[in-house]
Design a protein around this motif. Structure first.
Motif, PDB file in Angstrom:
ATOM      1  N   ILE A 144     -12.530  27.819  15.858  1.00 55.22           N
ATOM      2  CA  ILE A 144     -12.537  26.560  16.125  1.00 55.22           C
ATOM      3  C   ILE A 144     -11.383  25.772  15.515  1.00 55.22           C
ATOM      4  O   ILE A 144     -11.150  24.440  15.588  1.00 55.22           O
ATOM      5  N   ALA A 145     -10.380  26.468  14.841  1.00 60.09           N
ATOM      6  CA  ALA A 145      -9.261  25.905  14.131  1.00 60.09           C
ATOM      7  C   ALA A 145      -8.542  24.822  15.052  1.00 60.09           C
ATOM      8  O   ALA A 145      -8.086  23.811  14.449  1.00 60.09           O
ATOM      9  N   SER A 146      -8.244  25.284  16.125  1.00 58.92           N
ATOM     10  CA  SER A 146      -7.287  24.336  16.932  1.00 58.92           C
ATOM     11  C   SER A 146      -8.064  23.004  17.148  1.00 58.92           C
ATOM     12  O   SER A 146      -7.332  22.056  17.362  1.00 58.92           O
ATOM     13  N   GLU A 147      -9.506  22.913  17.518  1.00 58.74           N
ATOM     14  CA  GLU A 147      -9.970  21.707  17.471  1.00 58.74           C
ATOM     15  C   GLU A 147      -9.819  21.011  16.417  1.00 58.74           C
ATOM     16  O   GLU A 147      -9.689  19.823  16.582  1.00 58.74           O
ATOM     17  N   TYR A 148      -9.950  21.518  15.294  1.00 63.23           N
ATOM     18  CA  TYR A 148      -9.914  20.985  14.071  1.00 63.23           C
ATOM     19  C   TYR A 148      -8.295  20.232  13.972  1.00 63.23           C
ATOM     20  O   TYR A 148      -8.098  18.921  13.572  1.00 63.23           O
ATOM     21  N   LEU A 149      -7.474  21.032  14.157  1.00 71.00           N
ATOM     22  CA  LEU A 149      -6.185  20.443  14.081  1.00 71.00           C
ATOM     23  C   LEU A 149      -5.715  19.451  15.047  1.00 71.00           C
ATOM     24  O   LEU A 149      -4.861  18.829  14.823  1.00 71.00           O
ATOM     25  N   GLU A 150      -6.423  19.384  16.135  1.00 71.08           N
ATOM     26  CA  GLU A 150      -5.877  18.489  17.082  1.00 71.08           C
ATOM     27  C   GLU A 150      -6.935  17.413  17.141  1.00 71.08           C
ATOM     28  O   GLU A 150      -6.602  16.441  17.904  1.00 71.08           O
ATOM     29  N   GLY A 151      -7.787  17.120  16.076  1.00 67.09           N
ATOM     30  CA  GLY A 151      -8.673  16.064  15.781  1.00 67.09           C
ATOM     31  C   GLY A 151      -9.578  15.835  16.875  1.00 67.09           C
ATOM     32  O   GLY A 151     -10.085  14.789  17.479  1.00 67.09           O
ATOM     33  N   ALA A 152     -10.020  17.132  17.542  1.00 69.70           N
ATOM     34  CA  ALA A 152     -11.006  16.931  18.920  1.00 69.70           C
ATOM     35  C   ALA A 152     -12.366  17.228  18.454  1.00 69.70           C
ATOM     36  O   ALA A 152     -13.180  17.500  19.409  1.00 69.70           O
ATOM     37  N   MET A 153     -12.626  17.372  17.004  1.00 70.31           N
ATOM     38  CA  MET A 153     -14.144  17.409  16.827  1.00 70.31           C
ATOM     39  C   MET A 153     -14.832  15.918  16.546  1.00 70.31           C
ATOM     40  O   MET A 153     -14.164  15.219  16.214  1.00 70.31           O
ATOM     41  N   ALA A 154     -16.227  16.045  16.632  1.00 72.19           N
ATOM     42  CA  ALA A 154     -16.934  15.324  16.458  1.00 72.19           C
ATOM     43  C   ALA A 154     -16.976  14.762  14.959  1.00 72.19           C
ATOM     44  O   ALA A 154     -16.603  16.016  14.173  1.00 72.19           O
ATOM     45  N   PRO A 155     -17.173  13.767  14.229  1.00 72.22           N
ATOM     46  CA  PRO A 155     -16.824  13.336  12.901  1.00 72.22           C
ATOM     47  C   PRO A 155     -18.040  14.203  12.095  1.00 72.22           C
ATOM     48  O   PRO A 155     -17.479  14.833  11.026  1.00 72.22           O
ATOM     49  N   GLU A 156     -19.107  14.534  12.569  1.00 69.07           N
ATOM     50  CA  GLU A 156     -20.136  15.132  11.666  1.00 69.07           C
ATOM     51  C   GLU A 156     -19.640  16.728  11.440  1.00 69.07           C
ATOM     52  O   GLU A 156     -19.732  17.413  10.465  1.00 69.07           O
TER      53      GLU A 156
END
Length: 87
Positions: free
Chosen positions: A20-32
């Protein structure tokens, strides 16, 4: 109870971080989810290095113009990305 391999007791396993690194780097994760991800990075030098390498690779890729990428390489890269989306 045993911890999942590579979780360091902080939610995510190393394998999950990579997935899920791409989600993290794109800022696409929920805050928690982002908080749990960053806690893992604080305790795992290997994953932190991986994320830093991903950031550097992305920055370098963005610095290239379309004219700088040979047509054959561009076709090969697009094929790889299409295959990744199908998985």
């Amino acid at each position: 109870m045993a911890e999942p391999h590579g979780s360091h007791g902080h939610g995510f396993t190393c394998q999950e971080v990579v997935a899920i690194a791409s989600e993290y780097l794109e800022g696409a994760m929920a805050p928690e989810q982002m908080t749990a991800f960053e806690v893992h990075l604080n305790f795992c030098d290997g994953c932190l290095r991986f994320i830093d390498q991903m950031r550097e690779t992305t920055a370098l890729a963005h610095s290239l113009s379309d004219d700088e990428i040979p047509a054959e390489l561009k076709s090969e890269l697009l094929a790889v990305f299409r295959d990744l989306r199908r998985e």
